[in-house]
Design a protein around this motif. Structure first.
Motif, PDB file in Angstrom:
ATOM      1  N   LEU A  23       0.522  -7.248  -3.732  1.00  0.00           N
ATOM      2  CA  LEU A  23      -0.530  -7.890  -4.528  1.00  0.00           C
ATOM      3  C   LEU A  23      -1.504  -6.862  -5.106  1.00  0.00           C
ATOM      4  CD1 LEU A  23      -1.318 -10.865  -2.132  1.00  0.00           C
ATOM      5  CD2 LEU A  23      -0.102 -10.977  -4.315  1.00  0.00           C
ATOM      6  N   TYR A  24      -1.131  -5.584  -4.992  1.00  0.00           N
ATOM      7  CA  TYR A  24      -1.945  -4.464  -5.502  1.00  0.00           C
ATOM      8  C   TYR A  24      -3.342  -4.449  -4.887  1.00  0.00           C
ATOM      9  CZ  TYR A  24       1.887  -4.334  -8.790  1.00  0.00           C
ATOM     10  OH  TYR A  24       3.134  -4.285  -9.334  1.00  0.00           O
ATOM     11  N   MET A  25      -3.422  -4.800  -3.603  1.00  0.00           N
ATOM     12  CA  MET A  25      -4.692  -4.751  -2.878  1.00  0.00           C
ATOM     13  C   MET A  25      -4.693  -3.524  -1.978  1.00  0.00           C
ATOM     14  SD  MET A  25      -5.195  -8.742  -1.835  1.00  0.00           S
ATOM     15  CE  MET A  25      -6.802  -8.477  -1.137  1.00  0.00           C
ATOM     16  N   ASP A  26      -5.862  -2.974  -1.717  1.00  0.00           N
ATOM     17  CA  ASP A  26      -6.008  -1.853  -0.805  1.00  0.00           C
ATOM     18  C   ASP A  26      -5.898  -2.401   0.619  1.00  0.00           C
ATOM     19  OD1 ASP A  26      -6.658   0.370   0.663  1.00  0.00           O
ATOM     20  OD2 ASP A  26      -8.622   0.669  -0.267  1.00  0.00           O
ATOM     21  N   SER A  27      -4.715  -2.286   1.203  1.00  0.00           N
ATOM     22  CA  SER A  27      -4.474  -2.890   2.512  1.00  0.00           C
ATOM     23  C   SER A  27      -5.347  -2.263   3.600  1.00  0.00           C
ATOM     24  CB  SER A  27      -2.999  -2.806   2.884  1.00  0.00           C
ATOM     25  OG  SER A  27      -2.569  -1.463   2.963  1.00  0.00           O
ATOM     26  N   ALA A  28      -5.597  -0.964   3.528  1.00  0.00           N
ATOM     27  CA  ALA A  28      -6.426  -0.308   4.544  1.00  0.00           C
ATOM     28  C   ALA A  28      -7.845  -0.855   4.518  1.00  0.00           C
ATOM     29  CB  ALA A  28      -6.424   1.200   4.322  1.00  0.00           C
ATOM     30  N   ALA A  29      -8.409  -1.052   3.330  1.00  0.00           N
ATOM     31  CA  ALA A  29      -9.771  -1.589   3.224  1.00  0.00           C
ATOM     32  C   ALA A  29      -9.820  -3.048   3.684  1.00  0.00           C
ATOM     33  CB  ALA A  29     -10.273  -1.475   1.792  1.00  0.00           C
ATOM     34  N   PHE A  30      -8.826  -3.825   3.300  1.00  0.00           N
ATOM     35  CA  PHE A  30      -8.796  -5.243   3.665  1.00  0.00           C
ATOM     36  C   PHE A  30      -8.634  -5.408   5.176  1.00  0.00           C
ATOM     37  CE2 PHE A  30      -6.724  -9.298   4.446  1.00  0.00           C
ATOM     38  CZ  PHE A  30      -7.452 -10.172   3.655  1.00  0.00           C
ATOM     39  N   LEU A  31      -7.651  -4.725   5.748  1.00  0.00           N
ATOM     40  CA  LEU A  31      -7.379  -4.871   7.173  1.00  0.00           C
ATOM     41  C   LEU A  31      -8.446  -4.186   8.024  1.00  0.00           C
ATOM     42  CD1 LEU A  31      -3.520  -4.334   7.084  1.00  0.00           C
ATOM     43  CD2 LEU A  31      -4.741  -6.500   7.307  1.00  0.00           C
ATOM     44  N   GLY A  32      -9.063  -3.136   7.509  1.00  0.00           N
ATOM     45  CA  GLY A  32     -10.102  -2.434   8.249  1.00  0.00           C
ATOM     46  C   GLY A  32     -11.349  -3.271   8.460  1.00  0.00           C
ATOM     47  N   ALA A  33     -11.564  -4.252   7.596  1.00  0.00           N
ATOM     48  CA  ALA A  33     -12.734  -5.121   7.710  1.00  0.00           C
ATOM     49  C   ALA A  33     -12.563  -6.195   8.795  1.00  0.00           C
ATOM     50  CB  ALA A  33     -13.023  -5.790   6.368  1.00  0.00           C
TER      51      ALA A  33
END
Length: 42
Positions: A23-33
């Motif tokens: 989905l072209y999302m920054d997985s590290a930023a999303f999951l890190g939250a």
């Protein structure tokens, strides 16, 4: 734990990282939250 009539009870999970990347999302930023995950059965 997942329950299925034809299979014994087993642990089931979803790997979100490849889904977020497709989905072209920054997985590290999303999951890190994410601080905590809670599942409630009602």
């Amino acid at each position: 734990m997942a329950k299925n009539k034809s299979k014994p009870e087993h642990e089931d999970y979803i790997d979100l990282q490849p889904i977020l990347e497709s989905l072209y999302m920054d997985s590290a930023a999303f999951l890190g939250a994410i601080k905590r995950v809670e599942i409630r059965y009602e």
